[in-house]
Design a protein around this motif. Structure first.
Motif, mmCIF file in Angstrom:
data_model
loop_
_atom_site.group_PDB
_atom_site.id
_atom_site.type_symbol
_atom_site.label_atom_id
_atom_site.label_comp_id
_atom_site.label_asym_id
_atom_site.label_seq_id
_atom_site.Cartn_x
_atom_site.Cartn_y
_atom_site.Cartn_z
ATOM 1 N N THR A 194 2.063 -2.997 -6.332
ATOM 2 C CA THR A 194 2.502 -1.955 -7.249
ATOM 3 C C THR A 194 3.999 -1.759 -7.074
ATOM 4 O O THR A 194 4.430 -1.553 -5.937
ATOM 5 C CB THR A 194 1.777 -0.623 -6.958
ATOM 6 O OG1 THR A 194 0.367 -0.865 -7.010
ATOM 7 C CG2 THR A 194 2.146 0.432 -7.988
ATOM 8 N N LEU A 219 0.414 -1.606 2.775
ATOM 9 C CA LEU A 219 -0.221 -0.305 3.061
ATOM 10 C C LEU A 219 -1.518 -0.447 3.854
ATOM 11 O O LEU A 219 -2.067 0.544 4.328
ATOM 12 C CB LEU A 219 -0.522 0.434 1.751
ATOM 13 C CG LEU A 219 0.678 0.832 0.887
ATOM 14 C CD1 LEU A 219 0.191 1.527 -0.387
ATOM 15 C CD2 LEU A 219 1.632 1.747 1.639
ATOM 16 N N ASP A 220 -2.021 -1.655 3.977
ATOM 17 C CA ASP A 220 -3.268 -1.836 4.723
ATOM 18 C C ASP A 220 -3.053 -1.468 6.183
ATOM 19 O O ASP A 220 -1.975 -1.645 6.740
ATOM 20 C CB ASP A 220 -3.746 -3.287 4.618
ATOM 21 C CG ASP A 220 -4.603 -3.516 3.381
ATOM 22 O OD1 ASP A 220 -5.623 -2.818 3.257
ATOM 23 O OD2 ASP A 220 -4.236 -4.356 2.550
ATOM 24 N N GLN A 221 -4.098 -0.951 6.783
ATOM 25 C CA GLN A 221 -4.049 -0.584 8.198
ATOM 26 C C GLN A 221 -5.222 -1.216 8.918
ATOM 27 O O GLN A 221 -5.992 -0.552 9.610
ATOM 28 C CB GLN A 221 -4.057 0.948 8.354
ATOM 29 C CG GLN A 221 -2.776 1.604 7.873
ATOM 30 C CD GLN A 221 -1.624 1.408 8.846
ATOM 31 O OE1 GLN A 221 -1.444 2.156 9.777
ATOM 32 N NE2 GLN A 221 -0.826 0.362 8.628
ATOM 33 N N GLU A 222 -5.369 -2.505 8.709
ATOM 34 C CA GLU A 222 -6.479 -3.204 9.351
ATOM 35 C C GLU A 222 -6.012 -4.564 9.854
ATOM 36 O O GLU A 222 -5.139 -5.192 9.248
ATOM 37 C CB GLU A 222 -7.640 -3.388 8.364
ATOM 38 C CG GLU A 222 -8.948 -3.644 9.080
ATOM 39 C CD GLU A 222 -10.101 -3.910 8.124
ATOM 40 O OE1 GLU A 222 -11.230 -3.962 8.597
ATOM 41 O OE2 GLU A 222 -9.870 -4.085 6.923
ATOM 42 N N THR A 279 1.705 -0.603 -12.661
ATOM 43 C CA THR A 279 0.544 -1.438 -12.365
ATOM 44 C C THR A 279 -0.623 -0.852 -13.126
ATOM 45 O O THR A 279 -0.811 0.367 -13.124
ATOM 46 C CB THR A 279 0.210 -1.421 -10.857
ATOM 47 O OG1 THR A 279 1.300 -1.991 -10.160
ATOM 48 C CG2 THR A 279 -1.038 -2.236 -10.546
ATOM 49 N N ILE A 329 -1.519 -3.934 -1.161
ATOM 50 C CA ILE A 329 -2.768 -3.583 -0.481
ATOM 51 C C ILE A 329 -3.803 -4.498 -1.078
ATOM 52 O O ILE A 329 -3.646 -4.968 -2.210
ATOM 53 C CB ILE A 329 -3.113 -2.084 -0.668
ATOM 54 C CG1 ILE A 329 -4.203 -1.652 0.326
ATOM 55 C CG2 ILE A 329 -3.518 -1.760 -2.097
ATOM 56 C CD1 ILE A 329 -4.311 -0.145 0.520
ATOM 57 N N ARG A 330 -4.834 -4.790 -0.270
ATOM 58 C CA ARG A 330 -5.874 -5.602 -0.886
ATOM 59 C C ARG A 330 -6.256 -4.932 -2.195
ATOM 60 O O ARG A 330 -6.693 -3.803 -2.183
ATOM 61 C CB ARG A 330 -7.111 -5.672 0.026
ATOM 62 C CG ARG A 330 -7.150 -6.936 0.844
ATOM 63 C CD ARG A 330 -8.487 -7.175 1.436
ATOM 64 N NE ARG A 330 -8.856 -6.116 2.376
ATOM 65 C CZ ARG A 330 -9.928 -6.210 3.181
ATOM 66 N NH1 ARG A 330 -10.694 -7.266 3.176
ATOM 67 N NH2 ARG A 330 -10.231 -5.236 3.983
ATOM 68 N N THR A 331 -6.091 -5.434 -3.315
ATOM 69 C CA THR A 331 -5.764 -6.756 -3.744
ATOM 70 C C THR A 331 -4.635 -6.762 -4.778
ATOM 71 O O THR A 331 -4.623 -7.583 -5.662
ATOM 72 C CB THR A 331 -6.972 -7.349 -4.458
ATOM 73 O OG1 THR A 331 -7.328 -6.354 -5.489
ATOM 74 C CG2 THR A 331 -8.176 -7.569 -3.633
ATOM 75 N N HIS A 332 -3.685 -5.866 -4.649
ATOM 76 C CA HIS A 332 -2.669 -5.839 -5.699
ATOM 77 C C HIS A 332 -1.319 -5.324 -5.197
ATOM 78 O O HIS A 332 -1.222 -4.700 -4.149
ATOM 79 C CB HIS A 332 -3.138 -4.964 -6.870
ATOM 80 C CG HIS A 332 -3.398 -3.546 -6.467
ATOM 81 N ND1 HIS A 332 -4.543 -3.144 -5.829
ATOM 82 C CD2 HIS A 332 -2.630 -2.424 -6.570
ATOM 83 C CE1 HIS A 332 -4.478 -1.849 -5.582
ATOM 84 N NE2 HIS A 332 -3.330 -1.394 -6.010
ATOM 85 N N SER A 359 2.820 5.283 0.175
ATOM 86 C CA SER A 359 1.661 5.276 -0.708
ATOM 87 C C SER A 359 2.115 4.726 -2.051
ATOM 88 O O SER A 359 3.329 4.613 -2.311
ATOM 89 C CB SER A 359 1.096 6.688 -0.897
ATOM 90 O OG SER A 359 1.995 7.452 -1.682
ATOM 91 N N GLU A 360 1.155 4.393 -2.908
ATOM 92 C CA GLU A 360 1.518 3.870 -4.224
ATOM 93 C C GLU A 360 2.343 4.868 -5.018
ATOM 94 O O GLU A 360 3.160 4.495 -5.850
ATOM 95 C CB GLU A 360 0.253 3.496 -5.005
ATOM 96 C CG GLU A 360 -0.293 2.160 -4.575
ATOM 97 C CD GLU A 360 -1.259 1.555 -5.574
ATOM 98 O OE1 GLU A 360 -1.476 2.151 -6.646
ATOM 99 O OE2 GLU A 360 -1.801 0.489 -5.264
#
Lengths: 113, 623
Positions: free
Chosen positions: B539, B559-562, B621, B534-537, B514-515
């Motif tokens: 960290t 971190l995206d899960q798609e 960030t 992650i969309r859009t940055h 996670s961030e």
């Protein structure tokens, strides 16, 4: 506040008592799957989530978590939010019970002053 | 320009509307591109380039810290390779869609690609070899993948090293090796290293050119063409074409297993790299192997036979029944078809003409089923449609011929453009071909497409083989030089492909979940950036306190899960490449800043201060 959104959730029965076990699970999930884009108190990639359970129905919240693509195309509120934030929300959560836990966490957050 | 291809009718036959899918996956070798290409058939659309033996700047394969080890060899890091022959894993002689293997011809290696994710997962180096060309054909149930020397080498097996001898002593000192790589097929196997060298068969110093393994009745055997039985070592094109007959080497690997179990193989030192992917840690690991088992035919009677075959056979292709073996006689216009059952009888009756290097040579008449008369010029490779026909590529006469195997006659022929090498029918080297399309892969393109200067890509033609007469449907350029290809019905694979990696299972030592876990840590002159995307940055997207003289590792976790939300990461001035990070994955880019200044990294900045500066580490960030 009647809009239930569009998606797999038609009705959520909420007990007035907040389930702290579920909150714990929801908080962990929120950290992993949501927190990179949503903060509680401040606008980030997406809107701040403080007060969301007072602004939206539980069904709408869960449908937004589970079905963001259709929601941002068809639901009037979600469409407006996309136009404002311009980043489509990602379907990070596929499991209904996980979405329910995140909802409980958000309810808990809103129950705190 | 000659050879009119296409009509509206043909165009309709290959049109696949968006969101409807091609019927077949075609895995086409990238040749000197070092990659494996995935095309859809019949559309001819390029679906993916899978990096295997060459660095790939698009996604950082071979550049990122996690993937560099894939390209490690006993000769050091090799950034390039020559990929020739893809081979799908098989169960009961039918492609099963689990893996696809590929050989590296130049610095001998064999790779395994996982078809759940269409990525390289393992590469094993082949010691005591040069020109790993008769490779990586698989046995009926993927028990083994083979790797034979096209160029024999002066190996001293007792040391595992090449002997320093005059080239003119070729006949005395140069030997071929046929390597059998064991594949661990256990679906419950938890390790990541599925390949291991089981044994090497030491053979005479001919050029072992191509191979295919038996199926059905011939299960338990593999066949290798050999030319240069003259054992020439200079001006090979001429000097290796003196003999009227060369050989097919038939290896009974089941016999080799017996001999090895009886202790007849000998263990010798060897040094070779074995690189495999730790799926949990998202990282390729290199292990240096130190030993091989070598079996000599003299110590294991019945393990191998040479089949006398007309002049310089090239392809050796076993038909779906497992009985007929078509040997493309590159320099013979008559196409020989051998019979496995005849071969077995000939062995029983000892119909040998002589013995070479402890291996009996079976008489041509004793193994040959027939010679297809005046088949074509320069027949090379044959694939099968499962209906009794073989389709052979003819290099010199630029055509594909269709042969009725049983009746030993050519029944149809079609021009291709130009100088075809390999050809492929989905499942066409298996027990159950999908005999609907044939892909012709050609060496010369010249006038087919708009001119683009002297260097042209090679071309492919898709041929409809569902009817009596062959018909060209489509013509398209390919990347690299396509050698062999393998094809499979899409239904076998498409439902099994994965869409992203589960973040919860990511055990990369520098992953963040996670961030909140993102941070920057300094250890002396080494700085580790634990970064998330992650969309859009990213960290953190602002970092200060980096100094000239530091080595900085950016460990980026997506971190995206798609599905299809991958992120790219690059650093201005970094001497490597972009990295692509798939959802749930961690990838690392190394950067050694050379001068003070501000460096842009995608959407953020890194401040680099002079070596003696006192700027504290600071990151964040949105702050």
């Amino acid at each position: 506040m009647k809009n239930k959104g569009i998606g797999p959730i038609n009705e959520v029965k909420l007990s007035p008592q907040i389930d702290m076990n579920l909150v714990k699970k929801g908080e962990d999930l929120f950290k992993i799957k949501c927190s990179a884009c949503h903060k509680i108190e401040e606008r980030y990639v997406g809107p701040a989530l403080k007060g969301v359970t007072q602004r939206r129905t539980p069904e709408w919240i869960m449908n937004m978590i589970l079905n963001p693509e259709e929601m941002t195309k068809k639901d009037p509120i979600a469409k407006e939010l996309l136009a404002e934030y311009l980043t489509p929300m990602v379907a990070q959560v596929k499991d209904t019970s996980e979405a329910r836990a995140i909802l409980e966490y958000l309810r808990f957050v809103d129950s705190q002053k | 320009m000659w050879g009119k291809v296409g009509s509206e009718d043909a165009a309709r036959a290959v049109y696949v509307p968006p969101c409807q899918y091609d019927e077949f996956y075609a895995f086409v070798s990238g040749g000197f591109d070092g990659q494996l290409l995935v095309y859809g058939l019949p559309s001819g659309r390029l679906l993916k380039i899978i990096p295997v033996f060459s660095q790939y700047p698009r996604n950082g394969y071979g550049y990122s810290e996690e993937t560099k080890n894939f390209l490690m060899t006993s000769h050091g890091f090799i950034p390039w390779g020559d990929l020739h022959h893809p081979a799908l894993s098989k169960t009961d002689g039918v492609p099963d869609g689990r893996w696809i293997f590929a050989n590296e011809n130049n610095t001998p290696r064999v790779a395994m690609i996982d078809l759940r994710k269409f990525e390289t997962v393992e590469i094993i180096e082949i010691p005591n070899s040069a020109g790993n060309h008769s490779s990586p054909f698989v046995t009926q149930n993927t028990e083994y993948v083979v790797a034979g020397t096209r160029f024999s080498v002066p190996t001293d097996v007792t040391t595992g090293k090449f002997k320093d001898v005059p080239i003119a002593s070729y006949k005395d000192n140069f030997r071929g090796t046929i390597t059998f790589i064991k594949v661990n097929n256990d679906p419950n196997y938890k390790g990541e290293d599925r390949m291991s060298i089981a044994f090497k068969l030491l053979v005479s110093g001919f050029d072992y050119d191509l191979a295919h393994c038996g199926k059905g009745p011939s299960h338990g055997w593999c066949f290798f063409t050999s030319y240069n039985t003259e054992e020439a070592y200079t001006l090979i094109e001429t000097n290796a074409s003196q003999n009227d007959k060369d050989y097919i080497l038939a290896v009974k690997w089941k016999k080799a297993e017996e001999c090895i179990a009886q202790g007849k193989g000998k263990k010798f030192p060897a040094t070779y790299y074995h690189n495999y992917y730790d799926e949990k840690k998202h990282m390729a690991v290199s292990r240096v192997e130190k030993e091989v088992t070598i079996l000599t035919p003299q110590d294991c009677s019945g393990v191998a036979y040479y089949l006398s075959t007309p002049k310089s056979p090239h392809g050796v292709d076993v038909d779906p029944t497992g009985d007929y073996i078509v040997a493309g006689g590159k320099l013979s216009a008559d196409l020989p078809i051998h019979s496995f059952s005849k071969m077995i009888k000939a062995i029983e009756n000892k119909e040998f003409e002589k013995e070479v290097f402890g291996i009996p040579v079976l008489k041509f008449e004793a193994v040959n089923y027939c010679l297809v008369p005046k088949a074509c010029l320069g027949p090379l490779h044959t694939e099968f449609d499962g209906k009794g026909y073989g389709y052979t590529s003819c290099f010199v006469s630029s055509e594909v011929i269709k042969t009725d195997i049983k009746n030993c006659q050519v029944v149809d022929r079609i021009q291709v453009y130009y100088n075809i090498g390999h050809l492929m029918i989905p499942g066409g080297d298996s027990r159950k071909p999908w005999g609907k399309y044939l892909l012709a892969m050609n060496k010369i393109t010249k006038d087919r497409y708009l001119p683009v200067g002297p260097e042209l890509h090679q071309s492919a033609q898709l041929i409809d083989i569902s009817g009596e007469k062959m018909r060209i449907l489509l013509d398209f350029p390919t990347l690299g030089e396509p050698h062999y290809a393998n094809g499979i019905h899409a239904d076998v694979i498409k439902e099994k492909t994965i869409q992203y990696y589960d973040l919860r299972e990511n055990e990369h030592p520098y992953a963040v979940k996670s961030e909140a876990e993102t941070r920057v840590e300094r250890k002396g002159n080494v700085v580790h950036v634990y970064m998330s995307a992650i969309r859009t940055h990213f960290t953190p997207d602002n970092i200060e306190g980096i100094r000239v003289g530091d080595t900085v590792y950016f460990h980026v976790t997506n971190l995206d899960q798609e599905y299809d939300i991958h992120h790219g990461f690059a650093i201005f001035g970094a001497e490597n490449a972009n990295i692509l990070i798939m959802p749930g994955e961690t990838r690392t880019l190394k950067w050694v800043p050379k001068a003070p200044g501000v460096h842009q990294e995608m959407q953020g900045y890194v401040r680099v201060s002079p070596a003696n500066a006192n700027v504290p580490l600071k990151w964040g960030t949105g702050k």
